[in-house]
Design an enzyme around this catalytic site. Structure first.
Site, short mmCIF file in Angstrom:
data_model
loop_
_atom_site.label_atom_id
_atom_site.label_comp_id
_atom_site.label_asym_id
_atom_site.label_seq_id
_atom_site.Cartn_x
_atom_site.Cartn_y
_atom_site.Cartn_z
N ASP A 31 5.20 21.13 -43.08
CA ASP A 31 4.41 21.45 -44.28
C ASP A 31 5.25 21.16 -45.51
OD1 ASP A 31 2.18 22.29 -45.69
OD2 ASP A 31 2.76 24.41 -45.64
N GLN A 50 6.54 36.84 -46.07
CA GLN A 50 7.21 35.64 -46.59
C GLN A 50 8.25 36.00 -47.64
OE1 GLN A 50 4.43 32.97 -48.46
NE2 GLN A 50 5.96 31.42 -48.94
N GLU A 64 -1.83 32.47 -56.40
CA GLU A 64 -1.92 31.91 -57.75
C GLU A 64 -3.15 32.42 -58.50
OE1 GLU A 64 -1.29 28.06 -55.55
OE2 GLU A 64 -0.90 27.41 -57.60
N TYR A 110 12.10 34.77 -46.60
CA TYR A 110 12.23 33.32 -46.83
C TYR A 110 13.58 32.87 -47.38
CZ TYR A 110 11.75 32.88 -51.95
OH TYR A 110 11.96 32.92 -53.30
N THR A 141 0.15 23.45 -50.55
CA THR A 141 -1.03 23.95 -51.27
C THR A 141 -1.43 22.98 -52.37
OG1 THR A 141 -0.18 26.16 -50.90
CG2 THR A 141 -1.96 25.93 -52.51
N ARG A 184 2.04 36.89 -47.52
CA ARG A 184 2.96 36.84 -48.67
C ARG A 184 4.02 37.93 -48.62
NH1 ARG A 184 2.19 31.75 -49.79
NH2 ARG A 184 0.05 31.29 -50.44
N LYS A 200 4.23 32.48 -41.84
CA LYS A 200 3.33 31.32 -41.75
C LYS A 200 2.95 30.98 -40.30
CE LYS A 200 3.97 29.56 -46.09
NZ LYS A 200 2.92 29.04 -46.98
N GLU A 238 -3.77 28.87 -47.93
CA GLU A 238 -3.29 27.72 -48.69
C GLU A 238 -4.20 26.55 -48.34
OE1 GLU A 238 0.98 27.23 -48.13
OE2 GLU A 238 1.35 28.88 -49.54
N TYR A 267 5.34 20.65 -50.01
CA TYR A 267 5.23 21.54 -51.18
C TYR A 267 5.03 20.62 -52.38
CZ TYR A 267 6.88 25.79 -53.73
OH TYR A 267 7.02 26.91 -54.51
N ASP A 272 -3.23 26.76 -44.39
CA ASP A 272 -1.93 27.32 -44.03
C ASP A 272 -1.93 28.80 -44.38
OD1 ASP A 272 0.76 27.79 -43.54
OD2 ASP A 272 1.42 26.89 -45.43
N HIS A 288 1.26 23.96 -58.14
CA HIS A 288 1.47 25.06 -57.20
C HIS A 288 2.92 25.52 -57.21
CE1 HIS A 288 1.30 27.48 -53.54
NE2 HIS A 288 2.29 26.77 -53.04
N THR A 297 -2.31 28.33 -38.08
CA THR A 297 -2.62 27.30 -39.07
C THR A 297 -3.91 26.65 -38.63
OG1 THR A 297 -0.24 26.88 -39.36
CG2 THR A 297 -1.75 25.21 -40.21
N ARG A 302 10.24 33.91 -58.56
CA ARG A 302 11.55 33.89 -59.22
C ARG A 302 11.35 33.96 -60.74
NH1 ARG A 302 11.47 30.08 -55.39
NH2 ARG A 302 10.96 28.49 -56.92
N GLU A 338 -5.01 22.87 -48.05
CA GLU A 338 -4.13 21.71 -47.92
C GLU A 338 -4.85 20.53 -47.27
OE1 GLU A 338 -0.20 22.46 -46.52
OE2 GLU A 338 -0.18 24.55 -47.25
MN MN Z 1 1.65 25.55 -47.08
#
Ligand code: MN
Length: 414
Positions: A137, A251, A374, A255, A360, A248, A264, A210, A139, A244, A144, A268, A153, A212
């Site tokens: 997967d 994650q 989001e 992560y 995403t 959260r 994740k 997500e 990014y 996906d 996104h 899927t 962050r 995708e």
């Molecule tokens: Mn994804």
């Protein structure tokens, strides 16, 4: 009477409703002769294992029986219960099979032979269309990545320093890719909010989606040899929609520093239909302008050297029947051709059935965001038990037509 004809209908009116042949599609049908997506289906007539089908309108063509009927040279590749043999055969074969399918479905001389081989989609069970090899997967949406960076962050730069130099990705779990319609059990795991004194275990409280687009590798490559962008169409068989699912809370705690893992890998969801790359020719577009010079293996600035590899796919995301977002795949910064080149530039080989997803899909507008993270600014609400998520999409086809993509649906269960 064809085996699939509902009782009470005369052979003359079967199998279409209102006396219409299944070969006569409504004007503008997004699953017309320019599309011809592949899947694996079964019916009550042959319930034990699936066979290759091609969607045509609201019907599924029994491909192995058609191949026998017309004595196709590709019969052996079309007889399995996955698409893998066909996928591994390479682009000249894909083009040959597609030309035969087009002839069977559109040549008036074949109507009488083909009509009985079209099964109503509503009576078919659709299976995972191919055996998934490795699953990666990416990014690739700048929108996104920027939105998520600001949420996860808040005190740092939204994009990491590498983001504009390489398509970031991670390896997912191929064994838990499921076909559209499969229920998704809410995952459990560890979570710990920054203010919590210790982690706790339990069902995810922040289950997300997500939206995708995923690319399916057909022809394999040799280990030790990179696959350049210009060879993309020799290796990639087709395109799917993919959800996906993402926990959260799991994650966020797990992560750092190695990336997504159990947040994740529980499930899927993949569309049951694989859209051939050749069906998307009219949807090819240039990706957004690059604001950093790229290393040669990723450089796609000269369309004379690398044909435009962006795709104008319009996605729609619905929860419980209500549309919540319409993410545009045209806004993706990194193309699938760049992702394929990056995935193999170290010498890693491709296997038939490798699946790589875009990441995403989010656009610049508030109604173009491909995740609840989001859409809600990280605050939720997230998915509840019983919620059903459906992704649909279409792309421009030849002469103003539309190419529909197979939906990917899934309902959350406790
Ligand atoms: Mn994804």
């Amino acid at each position: 009477m064809p085996e699939h004809t509902p009782q009470g209908q005369s052979p003359q009116s079967a199998p279409g409703s209102n006396g219409r042949s299944p070969l006569d599609l409504p004007e503008g049908d997004p699953f017309g002769p320019g599309n011809l997506p592949y899947g694996i289906f079964s019916t009550v007539d042959f319930p034990d294992h699936g066979r290759i089908g091609v969607r045509y309108g609201e019907y599924v063509l029994d491909v192995p029986t058609a191949a026998r009927t017309f004595d196709s040279v590709y019969q052996d590749l079309l007889g399995g219960d996955t698409l893998n043999a066909l996928m591994s055969a390479g682009r000249p074969v894909w083009q040959g099979v597609r030309a035969e399918l087009t002839g069977w479905l559109t040549d008036p001389a074949h109507r009488a032979a083909v009509e009985p081989l079209l099964h109503p989609l509503a009576e078919a069970t659709l299976h995972l269309p191919f055996e998934v090899a490795d699953y990666v997967d990416f990014y690739a949406s700048e929108h996104h990545a920027t939105n998520v960076g600001k949420i996860f962050r808040p005190d740092g730069d939204a994009l990491t320093p590498n983001w504009k130099h390489l398509p970031i990705g991670y390896h997912g779990r191929a064994g838990t890719v499921v076909v559209s319609g499969t229920p998704v059990v809410r995952p459990s795991g560890q979570r710990k909010a920054p203010a919590d004194p210790a982690p706790v275990f339990g069902p995810s409280q922040r289950l997300d989606i997500e939206a995708e687009v995923a690319f399916v590798v057909g022809a394999p490559s040799v280990q030790g040899r990179a696959v350049p962008q210009r060879d993309f169409r020799e290796h990639v068989f087709g395109v799917c929609l993919l959800n996906d699912w993402s926990a959260r809370d799991l994650q966020a705690w797990e992560y750092v520093p190695l990336g997504p893992f159990l947040g994740k890998s529980f499930a899927t969801s993949l569309s049951a239909w694989v859209t051939p790359l050749d069906a998307l020719d009219a949807a090819r577009i240039s990706p957004p302008p690059r604001d950093h010079a790229l290393l040669p293996y990723l450089d796609d600035s000269d369309p004379e050297v690398i044909e435009p590899a962006g795709l104008d796919i319009r996605i729609s995301v619905s929860v419980n029947g209500e549309t919540i977002a319409e993410p545009p795949f045209s806004a993706m910064y990194w193309t699938a051709a760049q992702q394929l080149a990056h995935m193999t530039v170290n010498g890693a080989s491709l296997r038939t059935g490798d699946l790589f997803a875009s990441g995403t899909v989010s656009g610049p507008e508030p109604d173009q965001l491909g995740s609840l993270l989001e859409i809600t600014g990280g605050k939720g609400p997230y998915l509840q038990d019983g919620d059903e998520v459906v992704l649909t999409a279409w792309a421009p086809g030849p002469d103003g037509s539309r190419i529909g993509m197979g939906e990917v649906a899934g309902r959350v269960t406790a």
